[in-house]
Design a protein around this motif. Structure first.
Motif, PDB file in Angstrom:
ATOM      1  N   ILE A  80       9.586  -5.284 -13.889  1.00 13.08           N
ATOM      2  CA  ILE A  80       9.410  -6.686 -13.366  1.00 13.08           C
ATOM      3  C   ILE A  80      10.683  -6.923 -12.720  1.00 13.08           C
ATOM      4  CG2 ILE A  80       8.462  -8.982 -13.583  1.00 13.08           C
ATOM      5  CD1 ILE A  80       7.236  -7.941 -16.414  1.00 13.08           C
ATOM      6  N   VAL A  81      10.512  -7.203 -11.340  1.00 12.75           N
ATOM      7  CA  VAL A  81      11.786  -8.068 -10.625  1.00 12.75           C
ATOM      8  C   VAL A  81      11.815  -9.513 -10.820  1.00 12.75           C
ATOM      9  CG1 VAL A  81      13.237  -8.225  -8.810  1.00 12.75           C
ATOM     10  CG2 VAL A  81      12.003  -6.037  -9.167  1.00 12.75           C
TER      11      VAL A  81
ATOM     12  N   ILE B  96       6.055  -7.209 -10.016  1.00 11.68           N
ATOM     13  CA  ILE B  96       5.655  -6.011 -10.969  1.00 11.68           C
ATOM     14  C   ILE B  96       5.600  -4.594 -10.262  1.00 11.68           C
ATOM     15  CG2 ILE B  96       4.443  -5.235 -12.846  1.00 11.68           C
ATOM     16  CD1 ILE B  96       3.495  -8.214 -13.417  1.00 11.68           C
ATOM     17  N   VAL B  97       6.553  -3.723 -10.407  1.00  2.55           N
ATOM     18  CA  VAL B  97       6.388  -2.362  -9.841  1.00  2.55           C
ATOM     19  C   VAL B  97       6.335  -1.234 -10.799  1.00  2.55           C
ATOM     20  CG1 VAL B  97       7.502  -3.086  -7.822  1.00  2.55           C
ATOM     21  CG2 VAL B  97       8.893  -2.232  -9.711  1.00  2.55           C
ATOM     22  N   PRO B  98       5.712  -0.104 -10.514  1.00  2.00           N
ATOM     23  CA  PRO B  98       5.386   0.977 -11.525  1.00  2.00           C
ATOM     24  C   PRO B  98       6.651   1.804 -12.027  1.00  2.00           C
ATOM     25  CG  PRO B  98       4.911   1.608  -9.260  1.00  2.00           C
ATOM     26  CD  PRO B  98       5.189   0.085  -9.077  1.00  2.00           C
ATOM     27  N   THR B  99       7.750   1.592 -11.410  1.00  2.79           N
ATOM     28  CA  THR B  99       8.924   2.323 -12.136  1.00  2.79           C
ATOM     29  C   THR B  99      10.067   1.572 -11.923  1.00  2.79           C
ATOM     30  OG1 THR B  99       9.492   3.566  -9.908  1.00  2.79           O
ATOM     31  CG2 THR B  99       7.698   4.569 -11.217  1.00  2.79           C
ATOM     32  N   GLU B 100      10.994   1.765 -12.808  1.00  2.00           N
ATOM     33  CA  GLU B 100      12.374   1.357 -12.772  1.00  2.00           C
ATOM     34  C   GLU B 100      13.022   1.723 -11.355  1.00  2.00           C
ATOM     35  OE1 GLU B 100      16.239  -0.224 -14.182  1.00  2.00           O
ATOM     36  OE2 GLU B 100      14.413   0.001 -15.358  1.00  2.00           O
ATOM     37  N   ALA B 101      12.855   2.976 -10.864  1.00  2.28           N
ATOM     38  CA  ALA B 101      13.539   3.315  -9.513  1.00  2.28           C
ATOM     39  C   ALA B 101      12.922   2.414  -8.652  1.00  2.28           C
ATOM     40  CB  ALA B 101      13.207   4.752  -9.224  1.00  2.28           C
ATOM     41  N   GLN B 102      11.737   2.251  -8.545  1.00  2.00           N
ATOM     42  CA  GLN B 102      11.103   1.390  -7.455  1.00  2.00           C
ATOM     43  C   GLN B 102      11.746  -0.101  -7.607  1.00  2.00           C
ATOM     44  OE1 GLN B 102       6.921   1.432  -6.770  1.00  2.00           O
ATOM     45  NE2 GLN B 102       7.023  -0.087  -5.096  1.00  2.00           N
ATOM     46  N   ALA B 103      11.908  -0.650  -8.666  1.00  2.00           N
ATOM     47  CA  ALA B 103      12.499  -1.954  -9.142  1.00  2.00           C
ATOM     48  C   ALA B 103      13.763  -1.941  -8.689  1.00  2.00           C
ATOM     49  CB  ALA B 103      12.377  -2.330 -10.329  1.00  2.00           C
ATOM     50  N   GLN B 104      14.797  -1.142  -8.985  1.00  2.00           N
ATOM     51  CA  GLN B 104      16.040  -0.987  -8.525  1.00  2.00           C
ATOM     52  C   GLN B 104      16.212  -0.810  -6.870  1.00  2.00           C
ATOM     53  OE1 GLN B 104      18.640  -1.208 -10.870  1.00  2.00           O
ATOM     54  NE2 GLN B 104      19.597  -2.012  -8.788  1.00  2.00           N
ATOM     55  N   LEU B 105      15.511  -0.266  -6.230  1.00  2.00           N
ATOM     56  CA  LEU B 105      15.227   0.049  -4.811  1.00  2.00           C
ATOM     57  C   LEU B 105      15.244  -1.592  -4.208  1.00  2.00           C
ATOM     58  CD1 LEU B 105      15.486   2.040  -2.592  1.00  2.00           C
ATOM     59  CD2 LEU B 105      12.889   2.458  -2.770  1.00  2.00           C
ATOM     60  N   LEU B 106      14.139  -2.122  -4.718  1.00  2.00           N
ATOM     61  CA  LEU B 106      13.749  -3.312  -3.964  1.00  2.00           C
ATOM     62  C   LEU B 106      15.123  -4.296  -4.136  1.00  2.00           C
ATOM     63  CD1 LEU B 106      10.145  -4.424  -5.338  1.00  2.00           C
ATOM     64  CD2 LEU B 106      10.891  -3.668  -2.825  1.00  2.00           C
TER      65      LEU B 106
END
Length: 347
Positions: A187-188, A299-309
């Protein structure tokens, strides 16, 4: 209920004893039926999160004392003192205590700060005196849970939670469902310290001034939660979970917009959340505002996607300078309670 009704565990009252409670924050994902189109109002969906906590500590004292470790905690001392006195009145236990607020959640920001402070103080007080009191009872004593029961249930269990709205007896809402939040999802959390969400009398006034949420909209929200959000979370299926949250947030955001100046309370948060929605369109994200805000979430499915955002938002300067961005996990456990006796110092 009187003090004679409590089951009391005998304890040795030692001056070196400390009871501490750490209570997690939560995000309020939305009401099911704030207008009570079928007679029962509210009903809430929410998720407990890591990374944001309220921490309190009780020790023995010659007279009641309160202290705070941070400026934000110091601002909550009057409310903490009122909670402590209320607990003494209701329980009949009047021994002087020292209450220290180590850390508090951001106030009026969508994290459930008032409920977690009350619940943490109540649990520390009950533990100190050996009183077997449930969190719902403690919250009721302290005037919490008048609309949402998510913070109360989350204090005990963590997870993704659904409550049925408070009943006519005035007790906190019953917990209808508790599902473990998928551990891989992230969650961001987007905070805007320049804005505050509605609370207390302002919140009641704002809700009363709004037209009723149409029954058809409430029915769709309930359908989204029951047949999309909850089963998707149980099976760690992100796409239907995100679609259900997004539709729920759209319906509720439009309903509450006249009272909060738009779908999001903070214009800066609104701009960033729209950018998040556009940037994550291919992979999907569940986007919205917690309670009255100003805190937004993606809310996103992975840590990597959250960090990318987060990295992309900062690099492109899409995030206004005052915004604070954090990546957190869902938390599948409740508050931590520690009751310890310090070893006496030796020379």
């Amino acid at each position: 209920m009187t003090s004679a009704d409590f089951a009391v565990a005998p304890r040795q009252d030692l001056s070196l004893r400390t009871v501490s409670v750490s209570a997690p924050g939560r995000l309020h994902l939305g009401f099911l039926d704030p207008s009570g189109s079928l007679g029962r109002s509210f009903g809430s969906l929410g998720v407990v999160i890591d990374g944001f906590t309220t921490e309190v500590e009780l020790t023995a004292a010659g007279c009641d004392r309160l202290a705070a470790d941070t400026p934000a905690a110091e601002a909550e001392l009057d409310r903490a003192a009122a909670h402590l006195q209320r607990l003494k009145q209701r329980s009949g236990r009047h021994a002087p205590l020292s209450l220290r607020l180590r850390r508090v959640l951001p106030a009026h920001a969508g994290f459930g700060s008032g409920t977690q402070l009350a619940s943490a103080i109540g649990r520390a007080f009950a533990e100190w005196h050996g009183l077997e009191l449930g969190t719902a009872t403690l919250a009721h004593w302290l005037g919490r849970g008048l609309r949402s029961g998510i913070g109360i249930a989350g204090f005990d269990t963590g997870g993704l939670l659904l409550d049925g709205g408070p009943g006519p007896d005035g007790l906190p809402a019953p917990l209808l469902s508790r599902i473990a939040f998928p551990p891989a999802w992230r969650i961001v959390v987007v905070q805007d310290p320049a804005h505050r969400g509605l609370s207390g009398g302002e919140e009641k006034k704002a809700i009363a001034a709004l037209p009723p949420l149409p029954q058809a909209a409430a029915a769709e929200i309930c359908h989204q939660v029951l047949m999309r959000v909850l089963p998707a979370a149980a099976g760690a299926e992100f796409a239907p979970f995100a679609a259900g949250i997004n539709r729920m947030q759209q319906l509720l955001g439009e309903h509450f917009a006249p009272a909060q100046g738009g779908v999001f309370t903070s214009p800066a948060v609104a701009r960033l959340m729209q950018w998040f929605a556009d940037a994550s369109r291919s992979g999907g994200a569940a986007i919205g505002q917690s309670s009255w805000g100003p805190t937004g979430f993606a809310i996103v499915p992975t840590e990597a996607q959250a960090q990318l955002l987060v990295d992309a938002a900062r690099a492109s300067e899409r995030a206004a300078p005052q915004l604070e961005l954090h990546i957190v996990s869902g938390r599948n456990s409740g508050a931590a309670v520690h009751d310890r006796i310090a070893q006496p110092r030796t020379r």
